[in-house]
Design a protein around this motif. Structure first.
Motif: not given
Length: 244
Positions: A11-37
């Motif tokens: 499984f995948y385990l990701g550490g998050t920040i609960h509050i971000l601004g619009e400029s903080d997106y897109p997130l690091p690619g590892s998040f999208d890769a883990a989500y897709a799988k």
């Protein structure tokens, strides 16, 4: 984001920040890769239920004093004056906070401060929750909302003055601390996250550190370990400080 494996299961385990601004997106690619799988997303708590108006009413009922206690009675004059000044600088009358328990003071003033700093976008958890709902992925959580509320409801009980003073001091440093938190999070620097978020808490409020991080981590662990044996691939998302 980590990939946790046991035999041919993972499984995948990701550490998050609960509050971000619009400029903080897109997130690091590892998040999208883990989500897709992943077939399922696992969050700290039930985000869908937290959006329910009935939950908001229940939360507020538990987070304000219903007896004759007020912050003015519980805090020293110096700390209450500091709270008054801090709130007034943000156009909040201290009377609006006077019946709040420390946990609600923390939540309310933090939201005000991050909005003032222009960091008022959605956090990683909300982002992926909305995405998972849209994509029809399974959604689970590690603790109930009632369990999470109890941590905030009892925060600083018997030690209100020291905690409110700490909250004010912490929020005053937020403009310089937030970039450090974001950079250590994005680079996966757990030592840096520990130094920025956890170390001061461990020293000044060891009981709070124990209940907010250690106890909750230990309650989550059996559930997380069980996921290593399921055929379903999960993507578990928890606040980054829990990983540190």
């Amino acid at each position: 984001v980590w990939k946790i494996s046991r035999g041919d299961r993972h499984f995948y385990l990701g550490g998050t920040i609960h509050i971000l601004g619009e400029s903080d997106y897109p997130l690091p690619g590892s998040f999208d890769a883990a989500y897709a799988k992943s077939a399922a997303l696992v969050f700290e708590t039930d985000i869908q239920k937290s959006r329910d108006p009935e939950f908001s009413e229940s939360f507020m009922a538990k987070m304000v004093y219903s007896d004759n206690r007020t912050l003015k009675k519980l805090l020293t004059p110096a700390t209450f004056q500091s709270l008054t000044i801090f709130a007034a600088d943000r156009d909040v009358p201290v009377d609006a906070l006077n019946q709040f328990k420390p946990g609600l003071v923390l939540v309310s003033l933090t939201l005000l401060e991050v909005e003032r700093l222009g960091v008022d976008g959605i956090g990683v958890d909300e982002f992926f929750f909305s995405k998972a709902v849209k994509d029809g992925k399974n959604i689970h959580h590690l603790e109930t909302l009632e369990e999470q509320i109890s941590f905030f409801e009892n925060m600083g009980q018997g030690n209100e003055d020291a905690l409110i003073a700490y909250i004010i001091k912490d929020l005053e440093t937020l403009p310089s601390l937030l970039p450090v938190i974001k950079s250590t999070w994005k680079s996966g620097d757990l030592t840096g996250l520990d130094r920025a978020i956890l170390a001061p808490l461990k020293i000044d409020f060891p009981k709070l550190y124990q209940s907010l991080f250690i106890d909750r981590n230990q309650q989550w662990m059996p559930r997380i370990q069980a996921m290593a044996s399921t055929p379903e691939i999960e993507f578990i998302l928890v606040g980054a400080a829990h990983l540190a």
